[in-house]
Design a protein around this motif. Structure first.
Motif, short mmCIF file in Angstrom:
data_model
loop_
_atom_site.label_atom_id
_atom_site.label_comp_id
_atom_site.label_asym_id
_atom_site.label_seq_id
_atom_site.Cartn_x
_atom_site.Cartn_y
_atom_site.Cartn_z
N ASP A 27 19.74 12.91 13.97
CA ASP A 27 20.22 11.53 13.86
C ASP A 27 19.08 10.53 13.89
O ASP A 27 19.22 9.41 13.39
N GLU A 28 17.97 10.90 14.49
CA GLU A 28 16.79 10.04 14.56
C GLU A 28 15.60 10.80 14.02
O GLU A 28 15.42 11.98 14.36
N VAL A 29 14.80 10.17 13.18
CA VAL A 29 13.63 10.85 12.61
C VAL A 29 12.38 10.03 12.86
O VAL A 29 12.45 8.83 13.16
N ARG A 30 11.27 10.70 12.72
CA ARG A 30 9.95 10.05 12.84
C ARG A 30 9.15 10.41 11.60
O ARG A 30 9.04 11.58 11.23
N ILE A 31 8.60 9.40 10.94
CA ILE A 31 7.75 9.62 9.76
C ILE A 31 6.31 9.34 10.17
O ILE A 31 6.00 8.24 10.64
N GLU A 32 5.47 10.33 10.00
CA GLU A 32 4.04 10.18 10.32
C GLU A 32 3.26 9.89 9.05
O GLU A 32 3.39 10.60 8.05
N GLU B 250 0.87 -1.18 0.00
CA GLU B 250 0.00 0.00 0.00
C GLU B 250 0.90 1.22 0.00
O GLU B 250 1.74 1.38 0.88
N ARG B 251 0.76 2.05 -1.03
CA ARG B 251 1.59 3.25 -1.10
C ARG B 251 0.90 4.40 -0.38
O ARG B 251 -0.25 4.75 -0.67
N LEU B 252 1.62 4.98 0.57
CA LEU B 252 1.13 6.10 1.35
C LEU B 252 2.13 7.24 1.28
O LEU B 252 3.20 7.11 0.71
N THR B 253 1.77 8.35 1.88
CA THR B 253 2.66 9.50 1.95
C THR B 253 2.97 9.79 3.41
O THR B 253 2.06 9.82 4.25
N GLY B 254 4.24 9.98 3.71
CA GLY B 254 4.65 10.25 5.08
C GLY B 254 5.35 11.60 5.19
O GLY B 254 6.00 12.06 4.25
N ARG B 255 5.21 12.22 6.35
CA ARG B 255 5.86 13.51 6.62
C ARG B 255 6.93 13.30 7.68
O ARG B 255 6.68 12.69 8.72
N VAL B 256 8.12 13.83 7.41
CA VAL B 256 9.28 13.61 8.28
C VAL B 256 9.36 14.70 9.34
O VAL B 256 9.12 15.89 9.07
N SER B 257 9.69 14.30 10.55
CA SER B 257 10.04 15.23 11.61
C SER B 257 11.20 14.63 12.38
O SER B 257 11.44 13.43 12.34
N LEU C 280 7.66 11.84 1.95
CA LEU C 280 8.23 10.64 1.36
C LEU C 280 7.11 9.74 0.86
O LEU C 280 5.99 9.77 1.39
N ASN C 281 7.43 8.92 -0.13
CA ASN C 281 6.55 7.82 -0.50
C ASN C 281 6.84 6.65 0.42
O ASN C 281 7.98 6.25 0.60
N VAL C 282 5.79 6.11 1.01
CA VAL C 282 5.93 5.01 1.97
C VAL C 282 5.14 3.81 1.43
O VAL C 282 3.92 3.87 1.31
N ASP C 283 5.86 2.75 1.08
CA ASP C 283 5.22 1.52 0.63
C ASP C 283 5.17 0.54 1.80
O ASP C 283 6.22 0.11 2.30
N VAL C 284 3.96 0.21 2.25
CA VAL C 284 3.77 -0.74 3.34
C VAL C 284 3.61 -2.13 2.73
O VAL C 284 2.69 -2.37 1.94
N LEU C 285 4.49 -3.06 3.08
CA LEU C 285 4.44 -4.43 2.57
C LEU C 285 3.67 -5.28 3.56
O LEU C 285 4.13 -5.52 4.67
N TYR C 286 2.49 -5.74 3.15
CA TYR C 286 1.64 -6.46 4.10
C TYR C 286 1.34 -7.90 3.66
O TYR C 286 0.40 -8.52 4.16
N GLY C 287 2.16 -8.46 2.76
CA GLY C 287 1.97 -9.86 2.38
C GLY C 287 2.30 -10.09 0.92
O GLY C 287 2.92 -9.25 0.26
#
Length: 446
Positions: free
Chosen positions: A237-242, A69-76, A308-315
């Protein structure tokens, strides 16, 4: 964007690039150049010679598609905070700038502190007055308590009246209440002094965390208050993508699932991580919730605020015959969806990425349109019915085969190379074509 519209967009991009790529790959072959002289594809050129269209083909294979599933994530930044002053005043000094690294407690900005120094001194004086008043009240209480003891003794010896004793006892109670009042006033003065001390300290704005400074909005002489954002500080050094996910997606997206992260800013890089946690509460208006990906930030590729483009691999899907999405073609006249299938071009026609003296384009071979049914869709490939494993399907040039064109020439593409090209942006493909043309020109000159 729907599956079909994505295919159509990809097809248009490939058609734009295809003509240029053939010129680069085959510019030195006189026979092929003759076959591609101006004329309608599949029709007749000057002198009545039939023009045989050239297309790109890839071999269909059997396999399972990754369900994604392709989603969009925002970096902080993992630890990220906005810096606001806790007191108001004009800025007199700025100690840091965008891009500077600061440690927790380092000074960032100095505000004018004259009035805060004066308030602190006034609070100190107020505390001294309150303490003096407390001592005075305690002394008065001691005098009255001593008098009361004498009156009590005289009353016991019947040398003083009971009313005199009652009167002095009332005075003592009033004095004790006055002491309590003075002590409360002293405590209040102490609190005011501490408040003024903190206000004075807060005229120096300090970093609450260690990190890199950005989004500076502070200049000397600028008057700021508690609502003025001065900086943003974050640990890069550490990021969080929502990522926002829908109620439907909650049925199959889980914590711990693998995700692939892409950005057009670094097209050759794919970052892998996993979903760290998912909020269970849906927004009542959007019916979406947040999923978070906490990860390291290699080489500082990800910047707070970027998407970012976020591809969730679920199977994985069930096994099927797989073809590139660019091979799917919907006939503009009939609306029928299918693929163009060619006869095998022969072992001597290896994929273009392996060509080392072998012909780049095959002789004319039979081509036919085969209707297909899509049974599984992926981002780069689809599982279909109607095509057999090992058959060669056209991925670029389908529009030149409409109108019952019986044959075409094939330029063989490697499957993995095709997947890489499909991930690229149009400008990346043009860069490859330009580089190939320059190499060929340089080789010709030498």
């Amino acid at each position: 964007m729907t599956h079909q519209s994505a295919i159509n967009r990809l097809t248009r991009t490939w058609l734009l690039v295809f003509g240029l790529s053939l010129l680069v790959a085959c510019g030195s072959e006189q026979e092929q150049a003759a076959d591609n002289r101006p004329g309608r594809p599949g029709g007749f050129g000057p002198g009545g010679a039939q023009v045989i269209p050239a297309v790109e083909v890839v071999e269909a294979r059997r396999g399972a598609l990754p369900l994604e599933e392709r989603l969009t994530g925002r970096v902080s930044a993992r630890s990220q905070t906005e810096i606001y002053p806790e007191v108001a005043g004009p800025i007199t000094e700025i100690y840091i700038d965008n891009g500077d690294f600061v440690n927790e407690g380092d000074p960032l900005v100095q505000l004018r502190d004259d009035e805060y120094v004066e308030r602190y001194q006034q609070a100190q004086a107020g505390l001294e007055i309150a303490r003096a008043q407390t001592r005075q009240a305690e002394a008065s209480l001691q005098v009255l308590e001593s008098q009361m003891r004498r009156v009590q003794e005289l009353t016991t010896r019947q040398l003083e009246t009971a009313s005199a004793l009652e009167s002095i006892q009332v005075e003592v109670e009033v004095a004790r209440a006055n002491v309590d009042l003075r002590e409360a006033q002293e405590s209040q003065a102490q609190s005011i002094l501490e408040e003024r001390r903190l206000q004075l300290l807060n005229t120096t704005v300090r970093a609450p965390i260690s990190g890199t400074v950005g989004q500076r909005n502070a200049e000397r002489g600028q008057i700021v208050n508690t609502g003025s954002r001065l900086f943003l500080i974050g640990d890069m050094d550490e990021v969080r993508i929502e990522v926002l996910i829908t109620e439907r997606q909650l049925n199959f997206i889980r914590e711990g699932m693998t995700v692939n992260l892409y950005s057009e800013n670094w097209p050759d890089v794919v970052l892998e991580s996993e979903i760290s946690r998912i909020s269970p509460f849906l927004d009542t208006n959007t019916l979406r919730t947040q999923a978070y990906i906490d990860m390291a930030n290699p080489d500082g590729l990800m910047r707070p605020g970027m998407f970012l483009n976020v591809d969730v691999l679920y199977g994985e899907s069930a096994e099927a015959v797989l073809i590139p999405n660019s091979a799917l073609y919907r006939n503009p006249r009939t609306g029928e969806e299918g693929v163009y299938v060619m006869s095998p071009p022969g072992e001597e026609f290896r994929p273009v990425v392996e060509v080392d003296g072998a012909p780049a384009v095959s002789p004319p071979a039979a081509v036919r349109f085969v209707p297909v049914t899509v049974i599984a869709s992926g981002r780069m490939a689809s599982g279909v019915r109607g095509v057999q494993e090992g058959e060669w399907v056209v991925t670029v040039g389908q529009n030149m085969l409409t109108g019952n064109v019986p044959e075409a020439r094939a330029r063989v593409m490697d499957w993995n190379h095709m997947m890489t090209l499909q991930r690229m942006q149009s400008r990346d493909i043009f860069d490859i074509i330009d580089a190939a043309r320059d190499d060929r020109n340089n080789a010709a000159e030498s």
